[in-house]
Write an enzyme that holds these catalytic residues in place. Structure first.
Site, PDB file in Angstrom:
ATOM      1  N   ASP A 269      -6.835   4.472  -4.680  1.00  0.00           N
ATOM      2  CA  ASP A 269      -7.541   4.379  -3.392  1.00  0.00           C
ATOM      3  C   ASP A 269      -8.151   5.776  -3.170  1.00  0.00           C
ATOM      4  O   ASP A 269      -8.348   6.512  -4.157  1.00  0.00           O
ATOM      5  CB  ASP A 269      -6.567   3.981  -2.262  1.00  0.00           C
ATOM      6  CG  ASP A 269      -7.278   3.525  -0.994  1.00  0.00           C
ATOM      7  OD1 ASP A 269      -7.722   2.370  -0.929  1.00  0.00           O
ATOM      8  OD2 ASP A 269      -7.409   4.328  -0.046  1.00  0.00           O
TER       9      ASP A 269
ATOM     10  N   LYS B 252       0.856  -1.191   0.000  1.00  0.00           N
ATOM     11  CA  LYS B 252       0.000   0.000   0.000  1.00  0.00           C
ATOM     12  C   LYS B 252       0.885   1.231   0.000  1.00  0.00           C
ATOM     13  O   LYS B 252       2.025   1.174   0.468  1.00  0.00           O
ATOM     14  CB  LYS B 252      -0.870   0.027   1.252  1.00  0.00           C
ATOM     15  CG  LYS B 252      -2.067   0.938   1.148  1.00  0.00           C
ATOM     16  CD  LYS B 252      -3.222   0.239   0.455  1.00  0.00           C
ATOM     17  CE  LYS B 252      -4.338   1.167   0.098  1.00  0.00           C
ATOM     18  NZ  LYS B 252      -5.529   0.427  -0.358  1.00  0.00           N
TER      19      LYS B 252
HETATM   20  P1  NDP Z   1     -12.692   8.191  -3.256  1.00  0.00           P
HETATM   21  O1  NDP Z   1     -11.605   9.152  -3.054  1.00  0.00           O
HETATM   22  O2  NDP Z   1     -13.230   7.948  -4.620  1.00  0.00           O
HETATM   23  O3  NDP Z   1     -13.941   8.569  -2.331  1.00  0.00           O
HETATM   24  C1  NDP Z   1     -13.818   8.659  -0.955  1.00  0.00           C
HETATM   25  C2  NDP Z   1     -15.150   9.030  -0.361  1.00  0.00           C
HETATM   26  O4  NDP Z   1     -15.079   8.892   1.058  1.00  0.00           O
HETATM   27  C3  NDP Z   1     -15.513  10.485  -0.617  1.00  0.00           C
HETATM   28  O5  NDP Z   1     -16.909  10.624  -0.660  1.00  0.00           O
HETATM   29  C4  NDP Z   1     -14.927  11.190   0.591  1.00  0.00           C
HETATM   30  O6  NDP Z   1     -15.534  12.428   0.917  1.00  0.00           O
HETATM   31  C5  NDP Z   1     -15.201  10.167   1.684  1.00  0.00           C
HETATM   32  N1  NDP Z   1     -14.185  10.319   2.734  1.00  0.00           N
HETATM   33  C6  NDP Z   1     -12.839  10.207   2.598  1.00  0.00           C
HETATM   34  N2  NDP Z   1     -12.224  10.453   3.750  1.00  0.00           N
HETATM   35  C7  NDP Z   1     -13.194  10.737   4.629  1.00  0.00           C
HETATM   36  C8  NDP Z   1     -13.185  11.081   5.990  1.00  0.00           C
HETATM   37  N3  NDP Z   1     -12.038  11.203   6.679  1.00  0.00           N
HETATM   38  N4  NDP Z   1     -14.381  11.272   6.604  1.00  0.00           N
HETATM   39  C9  NDP Z   1     -15.551  11.156   5.906  1.00  0.00           C
HETATM   40  N5  NDP Z   1     -15.601  10.841   4.603  1.00  0.00           N
HETATM   41  C10 NDP Z   1     -14.447  10.635   3.979  1.00  0.00           C
HETATM   42  O7  NDP Z   1     -12.181   6.815  -2.620  1.00  0.00           O
HETATM   43  P2  NDP Z   1     -12.704   5.339  -2.857  1.00  0.00           P
HETATM   44  O8  NDP Z   1     -14.171   5.327  -3.096  1.00  0.00           O
HETATM   45  O9  NDP Z   1     -11.816   4.689  -3.843  1.00  0.00           O
HETATM   46  O10 NDP Z   1     -12.384   4.663  -1.441  1.00  0.00           O
HETATM   47  C11 NDP Z   1     -13.339   4.593  -0.381  1.00  0.00           C
HETATM   48  C12 NDP Z   1     -12.948   3.482   0.583  1.00  0.00           C
HETATM   49  O11 NDP Z   1     -12.910   2.228  -0.099  1.00  0.00           O
HETATM   50  C13 NDP Z   1     -11.554   3.641   1.225  1.00  0.00           C
HETATM   51  O12 NDP Z   1     -11.613   3.103   2.530  1.00  0.00           O
HETATM   52  C14 NDP Z   1     -10.687   2.741   0.361  1.00  0.00           C
HETATM   53  O13 NDP Z   1      -9.539   2.305   1.056  1.00  0.00           O
HETATM   54  C15 NDP Z   1     -11.644   1.612   0.088  1.00  0.00           C
HETATM   55  N6  NDP Z   1     -11.347   0.774  -1.072  1.00  0.00           N
HETATM   56  C16 NDP Z   1     -11.174   1.313  -2.310  1.00  0.00           C
HETATM   57  C17 NDP Z   1     -10.931   0.506  -3.392  1.00  0.00           C
HETATM   58  C18 NDP Z   1     -10.804   1.029  -4.770  1.00  0.00           C
HETATM   59  O14 NDP Z   1     -10.661   0.221  -5.692  1.00  0.00           O
HETATM   60  N7  NDP Z   1     -10.872   2.335  -5.003  1.00  0.00           N
HETATM   61  C19 NDP Z   1     -10.784  -0.960  -3.224  1.00  0.00           C
HETATM   62  C20 NDP Z   1     -11.066  -1.434  -1.889  1.00  0.00           C
HETATM   63  C21 NDP Z   1     -11.317  -0.582  -0.871  1.00  0.00           C
HETATM   64  P3  NDP Z   1     -14.768  13.803   0.593  1.00  0.00           P
HETATM   65  O15 NDP Z   1     -14.870  13.974  -0.887  1.00  0.00           O
HETATM   66  O16 NDP Z   1     -15.502  14.821   1.372  1.00  0.00           O
HETATM   67  O17 NDP Z   1     -13.348  13.616   1.049  1.00  0.00           O
HETATM   68  O1  2IT Z   2      -7.914  -1.286  -0.843  1.00  0.00           O
HETATM   69  C1  2IT Z   2      -7.831  -1.805  -1.974  1.00  0.00           C
HETATM   70  O2  2IT Z   2      -7.970  -3.013  -2.143  1.00  0.00           O
HETATM   71  C2  2IT Z   2      -7.583  -0.925  -3.132  1.00  0.00           C
HETATM   72  N1  2IT Z   2      -7.503   0.294  -2.958  1.00  0.00           N
HETATM   73  C3  2IT Z   2      -7.383  -1.512  -4.498  1.00  0.00           C
HETATM   74  C4  2IT Z   2      -5.979  -1.987  -4.673  1.00  0.00           C
HETATM   75  C5  2IT Z   2      -5.605  -2.428  -6.061  1.00  0.00           C
HETATM   76  O3  2IT Z   2      -4.428  -2.764  -6.216  1.00  0.00           O
HETATM   77  O4  2IT Z   2      -6.435  -2.443  -6.966  1.00  0.00           O
END
Ligand code: NDP
Ligand code: 2IT
Length: 448
Positions: A169, A129
């Site tokens: 992420d 990560k």
């Molecule tokens: P994005 O940046 O696309 O979206 C993040 C969302 O979460 C936004 O709406 C943001 O709001 C909100 N957010 C972020 N930080 C905070 C905080 N401290 N408090 C409240 N809201 C918050 O990220 P992703 O959708 O990609 O990721 C979301 C979650 O999913 C994370 O935990 C990530 O680790 C996990 N994840 C992502 C994967 C991926 O493929 N992208 C895979 C597996 C897990 P704002 O715009 O106001 O910051």
């Molecule tokens: O938390 C996660 O699994 C991710 N942000 C995706 C990682 C990846 O390598 O696609």
């Protein structure tokens, strides 16, 4: 708080001493070690080989300065990270997060979780990560590009298509992956699949954009079916409005559920008629604006300040898809009292240990993120396969593989829970199933 098994408790204490103050990392390690008592009893060979002692310590942790020039000509300095946690199953694999809350502890917790998650996918990927404490909010496109280039100018020396393959992420999506890929390609003069989540014109995979949200729903569908339920006609609350939340909402609707609330870090919107996803995507993906805009443009929708208030919205199913520790014990109480019977994590570690305990006490079905959100990295694994083959599969082909992988992850967790005496506990089952594969590979490869 103490773990009932003596060996595991003393191991946890060692980690606590070594990583004092690393709150998120310690939380993730505790949750995993807590579920390993039956493994330690049955597998003294793994204890003797020091597998657990080695597993809690990352193979490599890199921290670096990222200096860049903003639009006003001022020099800005951020801190970049990459943890290469475990390579027993394959090249290090995991996303990069750009958010001001990023610390060594956050990166280590995410890397640790990634090891088990990637193992559960069944694909040959180790765990890693990365990220930076850079805040993309309010930055111009040129500033984002310069930051990504500066970040990659250091990171490139540590990664490679057979060494370590980063992705997105929080704060890192297709735009950022594109800028980082371009910089890597310029520096090493090679066009390789060194990052996943790439654009479709230069090696990206169909379905990767949707994969985490879709995968979350495929997993949840299995969990619901095993309990005689389905998404059909159910009200669903989803936190966040980023990549994971948006595509979880899309798939929920396709499976017959009704999404009535979404949020961002400022607050949440409730739309009892069902969220209009076209409007959400216009606001979040095209305009990169706040979710509060939704209530201004959609009649009947309300906006409330404060993101945790979303858990007071009455629903059948809750999908936390924003960030770690966004759902606390009292939020879990509210969900349970309001009749919510299933919670599946799209984010990494969104529910605090207190919240998880509330779900378990109240019989709320609970899916841990390292299993239920594995669809994103699984599809990244499929992107790596396509890059190696120099071929692109169709949307249907990738989606079908994703569905099968999520079914397999649900079954692996369910089976391991039954086998290790904690039937129905998907936290323990998924931890154990993910661990055993990594452990066998580490044992076979000798002490390293
Ligand atoms: P994005 O940046 O696309 O979206 C993040 C969302 O979460 C936004 O709406 C943001 O709001 C909100 N957010 C972020 N930080 C905070 C905080 N401290 N408090 C409240 N809201 C918050 O990220 P992703 O959708 O990609 O990721 C979301 C979650 O999913 C994370 O935990 C990530 O680790 C996990 N994840 C992502 C994967 C991926 O493929 N992208 C895979 C597996 C897990 P704002 O715009 O106001 O910051
Ligand atoms: O938390 C996660 O699994 C991710 N942000 C995706 C990682 C990846 O390598 O696609």
């Amino acid at each position: 708080m103490s773990i009932k098994n003596e060996y595991l408790q003393s191991l946890y204490q060692k980690v606590e001493q070594r990583s004092a103050g690393e709150k998120e990392f310690l939380q993730a390690v505790y949750e995993v070690l807590e579920s390993f008592a039956p493994v330690v009893e049955r597998r003294p060979d793994l204890v003797k080989a020091g597998i657990l002692d080695r597993l809690v310590e990352p193979e490599r942790f890199i921290q670096f300065r990222v200096a860049w020039v903003d639009d006003a000509g001022a020099v800005q300095v951020n801190r970049g990270f990459r943890v290469q946690y475990n390579s027993a199953l394959g090249p290090y694999k995991g996303g990069c997060r750009f958010h001001p809350s990023v610390t060594a502890s956050v990166i280590k917790f995410l890397g640790f979780e990634q090891v088990f998650k990637n193992s559960l996918t069944g694909l040959p990927m180790g765990g890693g990560k990365g990220g930076a404490d850079f805040d993309p909010k309010g930055k111009s496109d040129n500033e984002i590009m310069r930051f990504c280039q500066a970040f990659m100018t250091e990171l490139y020396r540590h990664i490679g298509p057979d060494t370590d393959v980063p992705a997105g992420d929080i704060g890192v999506g297709a735009r950022e992956v594109g800028y980082m890929f371009g910089q890597y390609k310029r520096i090493v003069n090679e066009f390789t699949g060194v990052l996943t989540g790439k654009g479709l014109t230069y090696g990206g995979s169909l379905v990767r954009t949707q994969a985490t949200g879709y995968g979350l729903c495929y997993y949840t569908k299995e969990m619901l079916a095993a309990n005689g339920k389905s998404f059909d006609g159910q009200t669903v609350v989803i936190s966040g409005s980023g990549n994971v939340a948006v595509y979880a909402a899309e798939k929920t609707a396709q499976l017959g559920g009704k999404v009535i609330a979404l949020s961002d870090s400022g607050g949440y919107v409730v739309d009892k008629d069902g969220i209009d996803l076209g409007l959400v995507r216009q606001i979040k993906e095209v305009e990169r604006a706040r979710i509060s805009e939704y209530a201004k443009r959609k009649t009947g929708a309300e906006y409330h300040e404060g993101c945790r208030g979303i858990w007071s919205v009455k629903c059948d199913i809750a999908l936390p898809c924003a960030t770690q520790n966004e759902l606390h014990g009292d939020d879990a109480e509210k969900l349970a009292v309001n009749g919510c019977y299933a919670v599946a994590e799209g984010a990494n570690m969104p529910c605090t240990p207190e919240a998880v305990a509330v779900f378990q006490k109240n019989g709320v079905l609970y899916a841990p993120g390292k299993a239920s959100n594995a669809g994103g990295v699984a599809t990244s694994g499929l992107e790596m396969s396509q890059n190696s083959l120099r071929l692109s599969w169709t949307f249907e082909e990738v989606d079908e593989r994703l569905q099968n992988i999520m079914k397999g992850i649900y079954k692996a967790g369910e089976d391991a829970a039954r086998e290790y005496g904690c039937e129905g506990n998907l936290v323990a089952g998924s931890n154990i199933a993910g661990f055993l594969k990594v452990a066998e590979a580490m044992k076979a490869q000798g002490v390293f």
